[in-house]
Design a protein around this motif. Structure first.
Motif, PDB file in Angstrom:
ATOM      1  N   GLN A  59      21.240  -1.920  10.187  1.00  0.00           N
ATOM      2  CA  GLN A  59      21.365  -1.376   8.830  1.00  0.00           C
ATOM      3  C   GLN A  59      20.060  -1.556   8.048  1.00  0.00           C
ATOM      4  N   ILE A  60      19.426  -2.708   8.204  1.00  0.00           N
ATOM      5  CA  ILE A  60      18.160  -2.977   7.512  1.00  0.00           C
ATOM      6  C   ILE A  60      17.094  -1.999   7.990  1.00  0.00           C
ATOM      7  N   GLU A  61      17.003  -1.803   9.297  1.00  0.00           N
ATOM      8  CA  GLU A  61      16.003  -0.895   9.848  1.00  0.00           C
ATOM      9  C   GLU A  61      16.212   0.533   9.354  1.00  0.00           C
ATOM     10  N   GLU A  62      17.468   0.964   9.245  1.00  0.00           N
ATOM     11  CA  GLU A  62      17.744   2.309   8.728  1.00  0.00           C
ATOM     12  C   GLU A  62      17.283   2.444   7.281  1.00  0.00           C
ATOM     13  N   SER A  63      17.563   1.443   6.478  1.00  0.00           N
ATOM     14  CA  SER A  63      17.153   1.475   5.075  1.00  0.00           C
ATOM     15  C   SER A  63      15.637   1.433   4.944  1.00  0.00           C
ATOM     16  N   LEU A  64      14.991   0.602   5.745  1.00  0.00           N
ATOM     17  CA  LEU A  64      13.532   0.523   5.699  1.00  0.00           C
ATOM     18  C   LEU A  64      12.887   1.823   6.184  1.00  0.00           C
ATOM     19  N   SER A  65      13.491   2.468   7.167  1.00  0.00           N
ATOM     20  CA  SER A  65      12.966   3.760   7.640  1.00  0.00           C
ATOM     21  C   SER A  65      12.994   4.791   6.519  1.00  0.00           C
ATOM     22  N   GLN A  66      14.073   4.789   5.758  1.00  0.00           N
ATOM     23  CA  GLN A  66      14.167   5.707   4.624  1.00  0.00           C
ATOM     24  C   GLN A  66      13.092   5.374   3.579  1.00  0.00           C
ATOM     25  N   ALA A  67      12.871   4.100   3.321  1.00  0.00           N
ATOM     26  CA  ALA A  67      11.849   3.679   2.356  1.00  0.00           C
ATOM     27  C   ALA A  67      10.461   4.092   2.834  1.00  0.00           C
ATOM     28  N   VAL A  68      10.193   3.962   4.125  1.00  0.00           N
ATOM     29  CA  VAL A  68       8.889   4.352   4.678  1.00  0.00           C
ATOM     30  C   VAL A  68       8.677   5.852   4.527  1.00  0.00           C
ATOM     31  N   ARG A  69       9.717   6.646   4.815  1.00  0.00           N
ATOM     32  CA  ARG A  69       9.595   8.104   4.655  1.00  0.00           C
ATOM     33  C   ARG A  69       9.271   8.460   3.201  1.00  0.00           C
ATOM     34  N   LEU A  70       9.977   7.832   2.266  1.00  0.00           N
ATOM     35  CA  LEU A  70       9.717   8.087   0.841  1.00  0.00           C
ATOM     36  C   LEU A  70       8.302   7.672   0.456  1.00  0.00           C
ATOM     37  N   ALA A  71       7.870   6.517   0.943  1.00  0.00           N
ATOM     38  CA  ALA A  71       6.529   6.024   0.629  1.00  0.00           C
ATOM     39  C   ALA A  71       5.457   6.975   1.158  1.00  0.00           C
ATOM     40  N   ARG A  72       5.625   7.403   2.392  1.00  0.00           N
ATOM     41  CA  ARG A  72       4.640   8.324   2.983  1.00  0.00           C
ATOM     42  C   ARG A  72       4.594   9.645   2.223  1.00  0.00           C
ATOM     43  N   SER A  73       5.770  10.165   1.865  1.00  0.00           N
ATOM     44  CA  SER A  73       5.791  11.453   1.171  1.00  0.00           C
ATOM     45  C   SER A  73       5.196  11.347  -0.229  1.00  0.00           C
ATOM     46  N   GLY A  74       5.229  10.157  -0.806  1.00  0.00           N
ATOM     47  CA  GLY A  74       4.681   9.958  -2.145  1.00  0.00           C
ATOM     48  C   GLY A  74       3.288   9.365  -2.166  1.00  0.00           C
ATOM     49  N   GLY A  75       2.691   9.176  -0.988  1.00  0.00           N
ATOM     50  CA  GLY A  75       1.336   8.648  -0.923  1.00  0.00           C
ATOM     51  C   GLY A  75       1.238   7.154  -1.238  1.00  0.00           C
ATOM     52  N   VAL A  76       2.321   6.429  -1.069  1.00  0.00           N
ATOM     53  CA  VAL A  76       2.311   4.982  -1.304  1.00  0.00           C
ATOM     54  C   VAL A  76       1.765   4.302  -0.048  1.00  0.00           C
ATOM     55  N   SER A  77       0.788   3.434  -0.236  1.00  0.00           N
ATOM     56  CA  SER A  77       0.160   2.768   0.904  1.00  0.00           C
ATOM     57  C   SER A  77       1.056   1.679   1.475  1.00  0.00           C
ATOM     58  N   LEU A  78       0.728   1.273   2.698  1.00  0.00           N
ATOM     59  CA  LEU A  78       1.488   0.203   3.347  1.00  0.00           C
ATOM     60  C   LEU A  78       1.379  -1.092   2.550  1.00  0.00           C
ATOM     61  N   SER A  79       0.208  -1.372   2.018  1.00  0.00           N
ATOM     62  CA  SER A  79       0.056  -2.612   1.246  1.00  0.00           C
ATOM     63  C   SER A  79       0.891  -2.560  -0.034  1.00  0.00           C
ATOM     64  N   GLU A  80       0.985  -1.398  -0.680  1.00  0.00           N
ATOM     65  CA  GLU A  80       1.830  -1.265  -1.870  1.00  0.00           C
ATOM     66  C   GLU A  80       3.307  -1.422  -1.503  1.00  0.00           C
ATOM     67  N   LEU A  81       3.685  -0.843  -0.376  1.00  0.00           N
ATOM     68  CA  LEU A  81       5.070  -0.956   0.097  1.00  0.00           C
ATOM     69  C   LEU A  81       5.410  -2.406   0.430  1.00  0.00           C
ATOM     70  N   ASN A  82       4.488  -3.089   1.119  1.00  0.00           N
ATOM     71  CA  ASN A  82       4.692  -4.506   1.442  1.00  0.00           C
ATOM     72  C   ASN A  82       4.837  -5.344   0.173  1.00  0.00           C
ATOM     73  N   GLU A  83       4.010  -5.075  -0.809  1.00  0.00           N
ATOM     74  CA  GLU A  83       4.072  -5.815  -2.067  1.00  0.00           C
ATOM     75  C   GLU A  83       5.407  -5.575  -2.773  1.00  0.00           C
ATOM     76  N   SER A  84       5.863  -4.344  -2.773  1.00  0.00           N
ATOM     77  CA  SER A  84       7.167  -4.032  -3.381  1.00  0.00           C
ATOM     78  C   SER A  84       8.292  -4.757  -2.662  1.00  0.00           C
ATOM     79  N   LEU A  85       8.256  -4.753  -1.340  1.00  0.00           N
ATOM     80  CA  LEU A  85       9.275  -5.439  -0.554  1.00  0.00           C
ATOM     81  C   LEU A  85       9.252  -6.942  -0.827  1.00  0.00           C
ATOM     82  N   ARG A  86       8.062  -7.517  -0.885  1.00  0.00           N
ATOM     83  CA  ARG A  86       7.934  -8.950  -1.150  1.00  0.00           C
ATOM     84  C   ARG A  86       8.537  -9.305  -2.502  1.00  0.00           C
ATOM     85  N   ILE A  87       8.240  -8.517  -3.510  1.00  0.00           N
ATOM     86  CA  ILE A  87       8.761  -8.767  -4.860  1.00  0.00           C
ATOM     87  C   ILE A  87      10.279  -8.624  -4.880  1.00  0.00           C
TER      88      ILE A  87
END
Length: 126
Positions: free
Chosen positions: A91-119
């Motif tokens: 379930q976690i992997e499915e949710s994270l996959s959706q978040a990655v797709r959204l991040a990529r489509s919006g030009g959000v970098s991996l470091s920004e995504l990691n920071e958001s997840l950490r927070i």
């Protein structure tokens, strides 16, 4: 059993309860055969509707985390915790996959995504 709910978040209250009880079971804080509070008691303690607690307990039972014994209450069901954890990871992997797709489509970098997840991981209540 300490359950903290938020009335202001986007997550429905029954789902907050379900997630937290699952977490308690997966972490071993609630053990096989241990009784859960009655639906009425939990509703009263959390100042929520009995219907909400009933829905949470039904969800937990449907997923095999608890078993209801008529006239006695709900108890933590015997289960293979490794299998339950694997299901949770899926379930976690499915949710994270959706978040990655959204991040990529919006030009959000991996470091920004990691920071958001950490927070979120540090601040978001169960």
């Amino acid at each position: 059993m300490d359950i903290i709910i938020s009335n202001t978040g986007a997550v429905p209250i029954y789902e907050q309860i379900t997630r937290q009880i699952k977490g308690l079971i997966l972490r071993g804080e609630l053990r096989e055969g241990e009784a859960l509070p009655s639906m009425r008691t939990l509703a009263r303690d959390l100042h929520i509707s009995l219907i909400t607690t009933k829905r949470a307990y039904e969800e937990l039972e449907r997923e095999g985390f608890v078993a209801t014994v008529p006239g006695k209450g709900c108890f933590v069901a015997p289960r293979n915790l490794e299998l339950a954890r694997e299901s949770l990871m899926t379930q976690i992997e499915e949710s994270l996959s959706q978040a990655v797709r959204l991040a990529r489509s919006g030009g959000v970098s991996l470091s920004e995504l990691n920071e958001s997840l950490r927070i979120l991981y540090q601040e978001e209540p169960l």
